[in-house]
Design an enzyme around this catalytic site. Sequence first.
Site, PDB file in Angstrom:
ATOM      1  N   GLY A  75      30.191  29.058  25.404  1.00 26.67           N
ATOM      2  CA  GLY A  75      29.879  30.006  26.494  1.00 26.67           C
ATOM      3  C   GLY A  75      31.091  30.254  27.375  1.00 26.67           C
ATOM      4  N   ALA A  76      32.297  30.182  26.782  1.00 31.82           N
ATOM      5  CA  ALA A  76      33.538  30.302  27.568  1.00 31.82           C
ATOM      6  C   ALA A  76      33.750  31.711  28.115  1.00 31.82           C
ATOM      7  CB  ALA A  76      34.730  29.909  26.698  1.00 31.82           C
ATOM      8  N   THR A  77      33.024  32.692  27.558  1.00 33.86           N
ATOM      9  CA  THR A  77      33.186  34.065  28.043  1.00 33.86           C
ATOM     10  C   THR A  77      32.112  34.420  29.070  1.00 33.86           C
ATOM     11  OG1 THR A  77      31.804  34.845  26.214  1.00 33.86           O
ATOM     12  CG2 THR A  77      34.179  34.870  25.853  1.00 33.86           C
TER      13      THR A  77
ATOM     14  N   LYS B 207      21.059  23.391  32.901  1.00 29.95           N
ATOM     15  CA  LYS B 207      19.629  23.629  32.995  1.00 29.95           C
ATOM     16  C   LYS B 207      19.307  25.009  32.422  1.00 29.95           C
ATOM     17  CE  LYS B 207      18.155  25.876  36.711  1.00 29.95           C
ATOM     18  NZ  LYS B 207      17.918  26.387  38.062  1.00 29.95           N
TER      19      LYS B 207
ATOM     20  N   ASP C  26      22.441  18.782  37.042  1.00 29.68           N
ATOM     21  CA  ASP C  26      21.628  19.372  38.101  1.00 29.68           C
ATOM     22  C   ASP C  26      22.623  19.564  39.227  1.00 29.68           C
ATOM     23  OD1 ASP C  26      20.160  19.532  40.600  1.00 29.68           O
ATOM     24  OD2 ASP C  26      18.383  19.116  39.402  1.00 29.68           O
ATOM     25  N   HIS C  27      23.024  20.792  39.482  1.00 28.02           N
ATOM     26  CA  HIS C  27      24.194  20.955  40.360  1.00 28.02           C
ATOM     27  C   HIS C  27      23.930  20.494  41.795  1.00 28.02           C
ATOM     28  CE1 HIS C  27      22.540  24.905  41.647  1.00 28.02           C
ATOM     29  NE2 HIS C  27      23.362  24.819  42.676  1.00 28.02           N
TER      30      HIS C  27
ATOM     31  N   LYS D  61      26.292  18.109  44.953  1.00 31.17           N
ATOM     32  CA  LYS D  61      26.600  18.512  46.333  1.00 31.17           C
ATOM     33  C   LYS D  61      26.922  17.263  47.160  1.00 31.17           C
ATOM     34  CE  LYS D  61      23.662  22.650  46.257  1.00 31.17           C
ATOM     35  NZ  LYS D  61      24.551  23.778  46.461  1.00 31.17           N
TER      36      LYS D  61
ATOM     37  N   GLU E 233      16.531  30.791  50.305  1.00 32.88           N
ATOM     38  CA  GLU E 233      17.601  31.691  49.873  1.00 32.88           C
ATOM     39  C   GLU E 233      17.330  33.084  50.395  1.00 32.88           C
ATOM     40  OE1 GLU E 233      19.372  31.036  45.875  1.00 32.88           O
ATOM     41  OE2 GLU E 233      17.328  30.466  45.406  1.00 32.88           O
TER      42      GLU E 233
ATOM     43  N   ASP F 230      12.556  27.020  38.322  1.00 29.58           N
ATOM     44  CA  ASP F 230      13.964  27.311  38.620  1.00 29.58           C
ATOM     45  C   ASP F 230      14.537  26.310  39.635  1.00 29.58           C
ATOM     46  OD1 ASP F 230      16.321  28.949  38.481  1.00 29.58           O
ATOM     47  OD2 ASP F 230      15.808  29.744  40.460  1.00 29.58           O
TER      48      ASP F 230
ATOM     49  N   HIS G 179      15.982  20.700  41.191  1.00 33.29           N
ATOM     50  CA  HIS G 179      16.756  20.457  42.412  1.00 33.29           C
ATOM     51  C   HIS G 179      15.926  19.808  43.533  1.00 33.29           C
ATOM     52  CE1 HIS G 179      19.498  22.885  40.240  1.00 33.29           C
ATOM     53  NE2 HIS G 179      19.071  24.059  40.649  1.00 33.29           N
TER      54      HIS G 179
ATOM     55  N   LYS H  25      12.874  32.615  47.472  1.00 33.49           N
ATOM     56  CA  LYS H  25      13.899  33.667  47.529  1.00 33.49           C
ATOM     57  C   LYS H  25      13.498  34.717  48.556  1.00 33.49           C
ATOM     58  CE  LYS H  25      15.882  33.080  42.981  1.00 33.49           C
ATOM     59  NZ  LYS H  25      17.181  32.503  43.318  1.00 33.49           N
TER      60      LYS H  25
HETATM   61  N1  LIG Z   1      25.418  31.675  35.850  1.00 34.09           N
HETATM   62  C1  LIG Z   1      25.032  30.754  36.678  1.00 34.09           C
HETATM   63  O1  LIG Z   1      25.290  30.789  37.887  1.00 34.09           O
HETATM   64  C2  LIG Z   1      24.236  29.590  36.190  1.00 34.09           C
HETATM   65  C3  LIG Z   1      23.965  29.417  34.852  1.00 34.09           C
HETATM   66  N2  LIG Z   1      23.298  28.292  34.436  1.00 34.09           N
HETATM   67  C4  LIG Z   1      23.039  28.071  33.019  1.00 34.09           C
HETATM   68  O2  LIG Z   1      24.263  28.111  32.304  1.00 34.09           O
HETATM   69  C5  LIG Z   1      24.069  28.647  31.024  1.00 34.09           C
HETATM   70  C6  LIG Z   1      24.991  29.839  30.811  1.00 34.09           C
HETATM   71  O3  LIG Z   1      24.680  30.839  31.759  1.00 34.09           O
HETATM   72  P1  LIG Z   1      25.609  32.121  32.004  1.00 34.09           P
HETATM   73  O4  LIG Z   1      27.034  31.776  31.887  1.00 34.09           O
HETATM   74  O5  LIG Z   1      25.113  32.700  33.256  1.00 34.09           O
HETATM   75  O6  LIG Z   1      25.190  33.068  30.784  1.00 34.09           O
HETATM   76  P2  LIG Z   1      25.964  34.360  30.254  1.00 34.09           P
HETATM   77  O7  LIG Z   1      24.920  35.200  29.613  1.00 34.09           O
HETATM   78  O8  LIG Z   1      26.849  34.948  31.269  1.00 34.09           O
HETATM   79  O9  LIG Z   1      26.906  33.757  29.120  1.00 34.09           O
HETATM   80  C7  LIG Z   1      26.381  33.308  27.901  1.00 34.09           C
HETATM   81  C8  LIG Z   1      27.503  32.756  27.064  1.00 34.09           C
HETATM   82  O10 LIG Z   1      26.927  32.326  25.832  1.00 34.09           O
HETATM   83  C9  LIG Z   1      27.700  32.862  24.751  1.00 34.09           C
HETATM   84  N3  LIG Z   1      26.806  33.139  23.628  1.00 34.09           N
HETATM   85  C10 LIG Z   1      25.604  33.735  23.648  1.00 34.09           C
HETATM   86  N4  LIG Z   1      25.102  33.791  22.416  1.00 34.09           N
HETATM   87  C11 LIG Z   1      26.001  33.218  21.580  1.00 34.09           C
HETATM   88  C12 LIG Z   1      26.057  32.977  20.185  1.00 34.09           C
HETATM   89  N5  LIG Z   1      25.059  33.329  19.371  1.00 34.09           N
HETATM   90  N6  LIG Z   1      27.133  32.376  19.703  1.00 34.09           N
HETATM   91  C13 LIG Z   1      28.158  32.009  20.498  1.00 34.09           C
HETATM   92  N7  LIG Z   1      28.158  32.189  21.842  1.00 34.09           N
HETATM   93  C14 LIG Z   1      27.100  32.802  22.361  1.00 34.09           C
HETATM   94  C15 LIG Z   1      28.271  34.151  25.295  1.00 34.09           C
HETATM   95  O11 LIG Z   1      29.451  34.470  24.591  1.00 34.09           O
HETATM   96  P3  LIG Z   1      29.673  35.865  23.833  1.00 34.09           P
HETATM   97  O12 LIG Z   1      29.009  36.900  24.661  1.00 34.09           O
HETATM   98  O13 LIG Z   1      31.169  35.987  23.772  1.00 34.09           O
HETATM   99  O14 LIG Z   1      29.039  35.641  22.520  1.00 34.09           O
HETATM  100  C16 LIG Z   1      28.586  33.758  26.720  1.00 34.09           C
HETATM  101  O15 LIG Z   1      29.824  33.127  26.791  1.00 34.09           O
HETATM  102  C17 LIG Z   1      22.573  28.966  30.939  1.00 34.09           C
HETATM  103  O16 LIG Z   1      21.922  27.860  30.385  1.00 34.09           O
HETATM  104  C18 LIG Z   1      22.163  29.141  32.380  1.00 34.09           C
HETATM  105  O17 LIG Z   1      20.800  28.843  32.576  1.00 34.09           O
HETATM  106  C19 LIG Z   1      22.913  27.321  35.327  1.00 34.09           C
HETATM  107  C20 LIG Z   1      23.145  27.447  36.660  1.00 34.09           C
HETATM  108  C21 LIG Z   1      23.777  28.591  37.210  1.00 34.09           C
HETATM  109  O1  LIG Z   2      19.969  26.604  40.043  1.00 36.40           O
HETATM  110  C1  LIG Z   2      19.819  27.525  40.821  1.00 36.40           C
HETATM  111  O2  LIG Z   2      20.351  27.400  42.057  1.00 36.40           O
HETATM  112  C2  LIG Z   2      20.609  28.554  42.845  1.00 36.40           C
HETATM  113  C3  LIG Z   2      20.793  28.055  44.275  1.00 36.40           C
HETATM  114  O3  LIG Z   2      21.874  27.176  44.307  1.00 36.40           O
HETATM  115  P1  LIG Z   2      22.700  26.924  45.649  1.00 36.40           P
HETATM  116  O4  LIG Z   2      23.723  25.926  45.272  1.00 36.40           O
HETATM  117  O5  LIG Z   2      23.259  28.257  46.050  1.00 36.40           O
HETATM  118  O6  LIG Z   2      21.719  26.435  46.668  1.00 36.40           O
HETATM  119  C4  LIG Z   2      19.497  29.561  42.748  1.00 36.40           C
HETATM  120  O7  LIG Z   2      19.880  30.760  43.395  1.00 36.40           O
HETATM  121  C5  LIG Z   2      19.205  29.873  41.305  1.00 36.40           C
HETATM  122  O8  LIG Z   2      18.079  30.750  41.237  1.00 36.40           O
HETATM  123  C6  LIG Z   2      18.908  28.618  40.537  1.00 36.40           C
HETATM  124  O9  LIG Z   2      18.861  28.922  39.153  1.00 36.40           O
END
Ligand SMILES: NC(=O)C1=CN([C@@H]2O[C@H](COP(=O)(O)OP(=O)(O)OC[C@H]3O[C@@H](n4cnc5c(N)ncnc54)[C@H](OP(=O)(O)O)[C@@H]3O)[C@@H](O)[C@H]2O)C=CC1
Ligand SMILES: O=C1O[C@H](COP(=O)(O)O)[C@@H](O)[C@H](O)[C@H]1O
Length: 501
Positions: free
Chosen positions: A10-12, A150, A179-180, A184, A218, A237, A242, A342
């Site tokens: 998920g590096a992108t 999560k 669990d972020h 904290k 929030e 969520d 949390h 929210k």
């Molecule tokens: N964003 C946030 O603030 C938070 C996210 N999370 C959790 O973190 C995780 C990632 O979330 P987020 O970064 O937002 O998600 P995104 O949708 O932004 O990113 C998903 C990533 O998964 C990769 N991906 C998806 N399908 C495939 C596949 N079949 N093969 C290889 N790579 C794949 C994508 O790469 P590509 O598109 O290049 O294939 C991309 O890098 C989730 O579990 C989310 O619940 C938890 C807390 C907060």
């Molecule tokens: O995990 C989550 O947390 C955020 C709230 O995090 P905070 O560090 O800003 O308090 C929440 O907005 C989101 O819905 C949830 O998935």
Amino acid sequence: MEPVTYVLFGATGDLAKRKIYPALYNLFVDGKLPEAFSLIGLGRREWTDEFFQTSVEQSLRQFSRREIQNPEQMQAFIQKFRYTVLDIGRTDDYKKLLQIIEERENALGLPANRLFYLSVGPEYFTTIASNIEESGLGSAAGWKRLVIEKPFGHDLQSARDLNEHLSKSFTEDEIFRIDHYLGKPMVQNLEVLERANPIIQALWSNRYIANVQITASETVGVEERAGYYDHVGAVRDMFQNHMLQMLMMLAIHLPHNSTAEDVRKHKKQVMEALIPLSQSDVRTNVIRGQYASGSVGGNPVKGYRSEPGIAATSMNDTYIAAKLQVDDYFWRGVPFYIRTGKRLHEKSTRIVVEFKEALNQTSHIGGAPNLLLIEINPNEGIMLQLNTKENGVLKPVQIQLHENSKDIPEAYENLIYDALVGNPTFFAHWDEVELAWAWVQPILDAFQENQVPLHAYEAGSNGPAEADALLAADGFHWWFDSKEDQETKRKEEDYAYQIGH
Ligand SMILES: NC(=O)C1=CN([C@@H]2O[C@H](COP(=O)(O)OP(=O)(O)OC[C@H]3O[C@@H](n4cnc5c(N)ncnc54)[C@H](OP(=O)(O)O)[C@@H]3O)[C@@H](O)[C@H]2O)C=CC1
Ligand SMILES: O=C1O[C@H](COP(=O)(O)O)[C@@H](O)[C@H](O)[C@H]1O
């Protein structure tokens, strides 16, 4: 610190960009990354190493808590990053990955210590774990760790299934469930607050504490996450993870010199002591809400059912408040009120401990209750409310005991560092996760069957009035709902609590 290869699925994605790269950069600047460190980013996008490094640099400029001032330092950091295309479902891609990792390990003289970080949707967790195992990526001479985001399951059964599946490839000691909130600084401080302060320790029980209130409010709404959020709601969520983690961290009583093992053991004991809710208890102890239109920070906002991607008939919870009881020696009889939602009035994560009136009083002396306010997010601080006398009148005064400086590590810095050094203290152990799902399962069932009313609340408010009634039934109210309330409350108390009144 031991050398390591950080394998980022998920590096992108969004999380990597907003949290993981800035955290790694700050650890690097603070000298908290191993000297020999290599990161291999994975995704389906056809990126080159150079494109990946540039995108990492951009994310640092946008999201790092520190300004990027030293270009050489930045170069040294991003040179550690490599990218390779991997489709999670394609087994051949893992073999290719193993080859790339081994080449890097050989070139840099790294032992085969590998940290697999799953920053991808939960539907991929089991496939990745199995493929790591089957491709030989996880069977190197060094250590392996799995850091997992999560949500960990959708309910009790799916969480058990997920855990059973992961256990086939990784032992519990190798799994680091993020669990972020546990990253904290003020949440990490909770057990220290009690353990390191005899004054608080002496008062930390049902003899002196009237109730505990845990709030995570929030101002944001569902944002662009309709597809995810409409299936999980506030209960999955925020509450199951949390909020219950904050409860555990507050309620544990730890022995001196406690280890990571002790922390987890005692957190588990707190969860085991939580009185389970029957379906009828859910109706009386849990409030479900969904935001209607209103105004937040002076701006008009839509109601949940008018948000993009949300059905006009959605019964999803954007707010939950609940009364919980920890039936152990210390906390028996002390209600814990927990709420999160929210589109509320303010962004605030805080814990308020309300103390009882003095014991053995033959007459009511008056005064506001003593309160300990622990502000977790976005402000960090500890405040104690005491009573003093001014012009013959009892007046509550609020003493700021501690306020953190702004230049403190973010949750992800703390957690990634701990994962790198193999310290599991602030990660969720499976036992806690399972007990948390078991506790919320009757709530999930009752929501699913619509046995609990769904109260609409105005966006920008403090949530449904029924959540106030939950406390009022026990003679309490939520503290510090807004700055104005706080001021008003103070004035009322000034007038109401005359000595001898
Ligand atoms: N964003 C946030 O603030 C938070 C996210 N999370 C959790 O973190 C995780 C990632 O979330 P987020 O970064 O937002 O998600 P995104 O949708 O932004 O990113 C998903 C990533 O998964 C990769 N991906 C998806 N399908 C495939 C596949 N079949 N093969 C290889 N790579 C794949 C994508 O790469 P590509 O598109 O290049 O294939 C991309 O890098 C989730 O579990 C989310 O619940 C938890 C807390 C907060
Ligand atoms: O995990 C989550 O947390 C955020 C709230 O995090 P905070 O560090 O800003 O308090 C929440 O907005 C989101 O819905 C949830 O998935």
